[in-house]
Structure formats: structure tokens, C-alpha cells
Design a protein around this motif. Structure first.
Motif, PDB file in Angstrom:
ATOM      1  N   GLY A 128       0.814  -1.213   0.000  1.00  0.00           N
ATOM      2  CA  GLY A 128       0.000   0.000   0.000  1.00  0.00           C
ATOM      3  C   GLY A 128       0.849   1.266   0.000  1.00  0.00           C
ATOM      4  O   GLY A 128       0.412   2.313  -0.492  1.00  0.00           O
ATOM      5  N   MET A 129       2.059   1.183   0.557  1.00  0.00           N
ATOM      6  CA  MET A 129       2.900   2.374   0.674  1.00  0.00           C
ATOM      7  C   MET A 129       3.414   2.859  -0.684  1.00  0.00           C
ATOM      8  O   MET A 129       3.551   4.063  -0.915  1.00  0.00           O
ATOM      9  CB  MET A 129       4.076   2.099   1.618  1.00  0.00           C
ATOM     10  CG  MET A 129       3.658   2.088   3.092  1.00  0.00           C
ATOM     11  SD  MET A 129       4.875   1.265   4.178  1.00  0.00           S
ATOM     12  CE  MET A 129       6.247   2.441   4.154  1.00  0.00           C
ATOM     13  N   VAL A 130       3.711   1.921  -1.583  1.00  0.00           N
ATOM     14  CA  VAL A 130       4.282   2.313  -2.886  1.00  0.00           C
ATOM     15  C   VAL A 130       3.307   3.170  -3.688  1.00  0.00           C
ATOM     16  O   VAL A 130       3.666   4.284  -4.106  1.00  0.00           O
ATOM     17  CB  VAL A 130       4.782   1.072  -3.671  1.00  0.00           C
ATOM     18  CG1 VAL A 130       5.202   1.461  -5.074  1.00  0.00           C
ATOM     19  CG2 VAL A 130       5.931   0.408  -2.911  1.00  0.00           C
ATOM     20  N   PRO A 131       2.045   2.715  -3.895  1.00  0.00           N
ATOM     21  CA  PRO A 131       1.119   3.613  -4.591  1.00  0.00           C
ATOM     22  C   PRO A 131       0.908   4.924  -3.836  1.00  0.00           C
ATOM     23  O   PRO A 131       0.751   5.972  -4.455  1.00  0.00           O
ATOM     24  CB  PRO A 131      -0.193   2.816  -4.667  1.00  0.00           C
ATOM     25  CG  PRO A 131       0.090   1.450  -4.176  1.00  0.00           C
ATOM     26  CD  PRO A 131       1.471   1.386  -3.638  1.00  0.00           C
ATOM     27  N   PHE A 134       3.563   7.386  -4.815  1.00  0.00           N
ATOM     28  CA  PHE A 134       3.299   7.968  -6.139  1.00  0.00           C
ATOM     29  C   PHE A 134       2.101   8.920  -6.096  1.00  0.00           C
ATOM     30  O   PHE A 134       2.071   9.924  -6.802  1.00  0.00           O
ATOM     31  CB  PHE A 134       3.081   6.870  -7.188  1.00  0.00           C
ATOM     32  CG  PHE A 134       4.352   6.147  -7.557  1.00  0.00           C
ATOM     33  CD1 PHE A 134       5.405   6.834  -8.154  1.00  0.00           C
ATOM     34  CD2 PHE A 134       4.512   4.793  -7.296  1.00  0.00           C
ATOM     35  CE1 PHE A 134       6.588   6.191  -8.484  1.00  0.00           C
ATOM     36  CE2 PHE A 134       5.690   4.138  -7.623  1.00  0.00           C
ATOM     37  CZ  PHE A 134       6.739   4.831  -8.210  1.00  0.00           C
ATOM     38  N   GLU A 135       1.123   8.611  -5.239  1.00  0.00           N
ATOM     39  CA  GLU A 135      -0.038   9.508  -5.113  1.00  0.00           C
ATOM     40  C   GLU A 135       0.400  10.886  -4.600  1.00  0.00           C
ATOM     41  O   GLU A 135      -0.019  11.915  -5.149  1.00  0.00           O
ATOM     42  CB  GLU A 135      -1.073   8.904  -4.149  1.00  0.00           C
ATOM     43  CG  GLU A 135      -2.324   9.780  -4.041  1.00  0.00           C
ATOM     44  CD  GLU A 135      -3.258   9.396  -2.896  1.00  0.00           C
ATOM     45  OE1 GLU A 135      -3.194   8.261  -2.404  1.00  0.00           O
ATOM     46  OE2 GLU A 135      -4.056  10.263  -2.498  1.00  0.00           O
ATOM     47  N   ALA A 138       1.958  12.644  -7.532  1.00  0.00           N
ATOM     48  CA  ALA A 138       1.029  12.947  -8.634  1.00  0.00           C
ATOM     49  C   ALA A 138       0.047  14.048  -8.252  1.00  0.00           C
ATOM     50  O   ALA A 138      -0.305  14.890  -9.076  1.00  0.00           O
ATOM     51  CB  ALA A 138       0.267  11.687  -9.059  1.00  0.00           C
ATOM     52  N   ARG A 139      -0.375  14.075  -6.984  1.00  0.00           N
ATOM     53  CA  ARG A 139      -1.361  15.097  -6.635  1.00  0.00           C
ATOM     54  C   ARG A 139      -0.718  16.397  -6.155  1.00  0.00           C
ATOM     55  O   ARG A 139      -1.416  17.303  -5.708  1.00  0.00           O
ATOM     56  CB  ARG A 139      -2.404  14.562  -5.659  1.00  0.00           C
ATOM     57  CG  ARG A 139      -1.973  14.274  -4.252  1.00  0.00           C
ATOM     58  CD  ARG A 139      -3.232  13.923  -3.418  1.00  0.00           C
ATOM     59  NE  ARG A 139      -2.964  12.976  -2.364  1.00  0.00           N
ATOM     60  CZ  ARG A 139      -2.584  13.318  -1.132  1.00  0.00           C
ATOM     61  NH1 ARG A 139      -2.387  14.562  -0.815  1.00  0.00           N
ATOM     62  NH2 ARG A 139      -2.393  12.375  -0.209  1.00  0.00           N
ATOM     63  N   ASP A 141       0.613  18.318  -8.215  1.00  0.00           N
ATOM     64  CA  ASP A 141       0.389  19.174  -9.375  1.00  0.00           C
ATOM     65  C   ASP A 141      -0.353  20.442  -8.935  1.00  0.00           C
ATOM     66  O   ASP A 141      -1.339  20.353  -8.217  1.00  0.00           O
ATOM     67  CB  ASP A 141      -0.490  18.383 -10.361  1.00  0.00           C
ATOM     68  CG  ASP A 141      -0.577  19.058 -11.704  1.00  0.00           C
ATOM     69  OD1 ASP A 141       0.367  19.768 -12.080  1.00  0.00           O
ATOM     70  OD2 ASP A 141      -1.601  18.872 -12.388  1.00  0.00           O
ATOM     71  N   ILE A 151       6.396  16.897 -13.031  1.00  0.00           N
ATOM     72  CA  ILE A 151       5.976  15.838 -12.101  1.00  0.00           C
ATOM     73  C   ILE A 151       5.937  14.487 -12.810  1.00  0.00           C
ATOM     74  O   ILE A 151       6.423  13.482 -12.282  1.00  0.00           O
ATOM     75  CB  ILE A 151       4.603  16.174 -11.476  1.00  0.00           C
ATOM     76  CG1 ILE A 151       4.765  17.381 -10.543  1.00  0.00           C
ATOM     77  CG2 ILE A 151       4.046  14.984 -10.705  1.00  0.00           C
ATOM     78  CD1 ILE A 151       3.458  17.907 -10.005  1.00  0.00           C
ATOM     79  N   ILE A 155       8.028  11.159 -11.886  1.00  0.00           N
ATOM     80  CA  ILE A 155       7.396   9.850 -11.644  1.00  0.00           C
ATOM     81  C   ILE A 155       8.098   8.777 -12.470  1.00  0.00           C
ATOM     82  O   ILE A 155       8.416   7.693 -11.964  1.00  0.00           O
ATOM     83  CB  ILE A 155       5.874   9.891 -11.946  1.00  0.00           C
ATOM     84  CG1 ILE A 155       5.155  10.761 -10.901  1.00  0.00           C
ATOM     85  CG2 ILE A 155       5.274   8.485 -11.956  1.00  0.00           C
ATOM     86  CD1 ILE A 155       3.667  10.983 -11.181  1.00  0.00           C
TER      87      ILE A 155
END
Lengths: 286, 286
Positions: A128-131, A134-135, A138-139, A141, A151, A155
Motif C-alpha cells: 500500500g505504501m508504494v502507490p 506515487f499519489e 502525482a497530486r 500538481d 511531475i 514519476i
């Protein structure tokens, strides 16, 4: 199977009270404060408690702080690199959690690692930590979308550095080596170079490049910092984990050579502003 | 601990020869062709062979195809959703690999799962596949950068759907339930609703929303397709895996009700174009 020795990850810090030490400590403290806000202790506790624990109990990597310092060197603000630095911290912490999972075909970890949770929770929390890392990136922005290209580029950099041909490949080679150790008397030197290139060199190269990308650096600055980061990571790998070299003297010479190459990579930068980034060398070599 | 039964994942497909069946088969074939190019059998084989195997041996999820169909429904081209569909396939396949890892505190998997590689390789390959999925999506940004906002939004959607509060949370609840089963006679119905909402409902909701985002849909279209995707995922969870309901009749009624809600979510769309997306209901219910 022989009883295998696995070297613990040792965090080296600069001498307390020195200028470089306090600079790096300030960056680390900022990253930690940012992560504490991003990963609060909130319900469902079954999710956030292990995520909090694995994020903050992992040995501190120098890659996230290098990302921040690289961003500031090219003229960017600390906040521009903070989401990438946080993502790097979280993703590396997840990798450490998975590295310490007991599996039937892995070498025993000595000294044994303390586990706050069972294997099932540590596996899934890492997953769960890896996504989530990236979240965060990504957010970050901005609403006007002015930095979305940078960004996305960061990534891509991070996915490559931590993926199957990066950090994960280094972990694989490390396990493979630990399992064969003492059996075929393989080449320690070549093994160490490969493992530290994948687990530390390319990770720090990516961190420095991402900082430069997010801070709006030129292509030349990005590539200079990427090269600098690679040598920083290699030095950190060799000094903190051992170089797989039986003769200790050789290892010191190699580290000094890598330090020279690292400083050469910074030659294109303004001498007055390069100190913060360069001081990480003292921090990891002290 | 009782010997636990774990239901195998069963892929249901539409009747061969029907129009909806061939439409879905064509989308699946396109996604597979795209993945075969993205994950070639190339050196280092120690990396690509297990990645190839775990990507293509995983049970086929309907979420990636729904992502493509949703994109086409809002007027987008298939290529606009292909990187997101591929990412979804790879990340779900990695989750399946980790779900099947033997860990000391997990219920036994019955019938046993065939493992082509040892646990260490399956763990690390899954760890490499997740960043690779995000890489495919992040680097699909076109050179002019015209779609970077949409791609970042899709990345955030996917990180949430597959992370600690999404798919991973569903996996955790599933293991917890399987371990307690027969001990406390817990509420099967409530458990199944939660697990399928996390593992299938929210995943398909995310897939449909991402397709609509990438295809340039309006906010109303994105939310309509998100709702449709949620019910599609729930129906798939209940029909393929079982609803945790002892009375079979009740389960059929629930599925019929969810189908009605799914079709209601499509009411705002042009009736002439909605058929492809709607036909997935026949495919998963046949």
C-alpha cells in the motif's frame, strides 16, 4: 546452507554542531514533518498504524534529502521537491519492509530484525505504501497545471530507479549472493559494485535528478546532479554496508576516487551555492 | 486452525459468437498485444521472465477492458486509455502474485496455487511490476504535453484504488475473514460486501473513471461511469467469487438489483453508443 551474516544498515551522520550536519538535519526534519502530516494516525488504524510504523522505523535514506538539496541548488523552492522526497522515503521504507519479510527461500537475517507486525501485514502495508508515495507526487500538481510535465518526468524517474531494473534488481542480486556465499567464493567486489549501484547509486542519482527537474534546472544541471547523486549513493553503499573487499585499504582508495568524481560532477555549478549539496559527502563519510 | 477453503478466481466470459462477446474479446486481445510489447522476453531474463509469467498467467480482470470501453464511450480513442488499462492489468497481476505468497500467518490456499518461481522472486517481481505499471502510464504523456493533467489525474485515481485504503485493504479483510472463518461464525454477507467493494467495486469504478478522464469526458460522464464501474465490479465479485450468502436465491436478487443500478448510471449517455460498455454486464453475468 551456511548460517549467513547480513550486514545491518547503519546510518552515518555528520559530526554534531558542524554546519553541514545542521543543514542536513534541518532537511531531514522538514521531510519527517511533511510525512507525519501525510500519514496521520487516523482510522482505519489497521491501515495507518503499520504504515506509520514502517515509514518512520526504516533506516533513514539520504536520497530524499539529496532530492531537496538538488532542487534548491538549481534555484527551486524546498516545497517543489518535498512531495518527491516524501515519495522516495516511503517507497524505500516499503522496500526495506519487504526485504525483511521471512520467506522460505531467503537467507536468514542476522542479527534478526524486530517485527512490529506479522508477515501478512508487513507485506500488504508495503504494497500500500508504494502507490501512496506515487499519489503524493502525482497530486502535488498545482491547480494551474504549470508543473505537470515536471511531475510526470519525476514519476518516470522514480518508477525506473525503484523497479525491476533498479532497486528491486539490486535486492535480488543481494539475496542471490547471500545464498551462494561461502559456497562458490564468488567475486565479492563485482557483487558489491552491482548491488550498491542498483540499491544506492541509481537511487541517489534519481533523487538528485528529480530535485533538479522539479526545481526547473537545465538539462545540463539535471545530468550533472544525476552523476553526482550516483557517486554519493555508491559511497554511501560502500561506507555504510561494506564494499565486499577483503582488503580494507582498497576500499578507502575507491571511496576517495569516487568522492573526486562526485565533486567533478558539481564543477559546472556556482561555487557559492554548491556547498549544501557537496556537504552530504562529509555527512556520509564522517 | 481449520482447513480453509479459498475460492479460486473464475473468469466468466460471454457466450462465444455473440456480439458483446467478440467486442470484449477484441479489447482483451488489444490489451494483451500492448502488454506483450511492453514486457518483452529480453535480458536480464532473471527480471523479465518472472514478470512476463506473472503478468500473463494472472486471472484476467475485467477492469482494464472497462477502462478502454469507457474511454471510447466518451469519444476518446482506444490508444488514449491503453497505457492506463495496461497499468491496471500489471498492478492487479502483481497483487495476485502477492496474494498467493506463502506466509506463516496466512490461511492455507486451497486448492494450492501453482508457483512457477520461489517466494523471493514472486515477491520481488510483484514489487517491480507496480512501479512499471505507473511508468507505462506516466510516460504516455504526449510530446506536446497536452494530456499531462489527465494522466496525473488517472495516476492519482489508480494509486487510491489499489492502495492501503483500496484493494490492499480488501485483501487484508479477506485474509482476516478466512482466518476467523468457522471460529466466530461472523457475518459472511457484510464481509463479502466489504471485500468485493474494495477488491472489485472500487477497482472497476476507478478503471471506468480513468477511461472517461483520459478520453476527455465531462465531470458528469466521469462520475456516471465511476458509478457504473462500481456496480460492475460488485457483480463480478459476487458472481465469480461468491457473495458470502448462504441462501443462493438472495444472491441472485442482489445481483439483479445491482444490474439495475448499473444501467441507471448509464442513463445520461447516448443510447446508440452505450451498448459496448453495457455489454460487459452480459459478459460477466453469463
Amino acid at each position: 546452507r551456511p548460517s549467513l551474516v547480513r550486514m545491518p544498515v547503519v546510518m552515518t551522520v555528520a559530526k554534531p554542531g558542524t554546519r553541514s550536519s545542521s543543514q542536513w538535519q534541518a532537511i531531514h526534519a522538514d521531510i519527517e514533518a511533511h510525512l507525519k502530516k501525510a500519514i496521520p494516525m487516523k482510522p482505519p488504524l489497521v491501515v495507518f498504524e503499520p504504515m506509520h510504523h514502517l515509514t518512520f522505523s526504516a533506516p533513514q535514506s539520504t536520497a530524499p534529502a539529496l532530492c531537496i538539496a538538488a532542487c534548491e541548488l538549481v534555484g527551486g523552492g524546498r516545497d517543489q521537491a518535498m512531495p518527491a522526497a516524501s515519495a522516495l522515503h516511503i517507497i524505500v521504507a516499503a522496500a526495506v519492509a519487504h526485504e525483511n519479510l521471512p520467506l522460505t527461500d531467503r537467507p536468514e537475517i542476522r542479527p534478526p530484525v524486530a517485527h512490529a507486525f506479522g508477515p501478512n501485514v508487513e507485506l500488504m502495508t508495503g504494497d500500500g505504501m508504494v502507490p501512496f508515495g506515487f499519489e503524493l507526487l502525482a497530486r502535488s500538481d498545482d491547480p494551474a497545471g504549470g508543473n505537470s510535465e515536471r511531475i510526470l518526468r519525476a514519476i518516470v524517474e522514480i518508477t525506473r530507479a525503484v523497479g525491476s531494473q533498479g532497486m528491486v534488481h539490486g535486492q535480488y542480486r543481494e539475496v542471490e549472493y547471500l545464498l551462494s556465499q561461502g559456497r562458490d567464493g564468488g567475486d565479492d567486489h563485482e557483487w558489491a559494485d552491482h548491488v550498491w549501484a542498483k540499491k544506492e547509486g541509481e537511487l541517489h542519482a534519481c533523487a538528485a535528478a528529480c530535485g533538479a527537474i522539479l526545481g526547473g534546472g537545465t538539462e545540463e544541471e539535471i545530468e550533472g546532479l544525476r552523476k553526482y547523486g550516483f557517486y554519493v549513493g555508491m559511497i554511501r553503499g560502500v561506507t555504510a554496508h561494506g564494499g565486499g573487499r577483503r582488503e580494507h585499504g582498497a576500499s578507502n582508495t575507491v571511496v576517495e576516487d569516487m568522492k573526486k568524481l562526485a565533486l567533478q560532477a558539481l564543477e559546472g555549478f556556482d561555487a557559492g551555492r554548491v556547498e549544501a549539496v557537496a556537504s552530504i559527502l562529509d555527512a556520509i563519510m564522517s
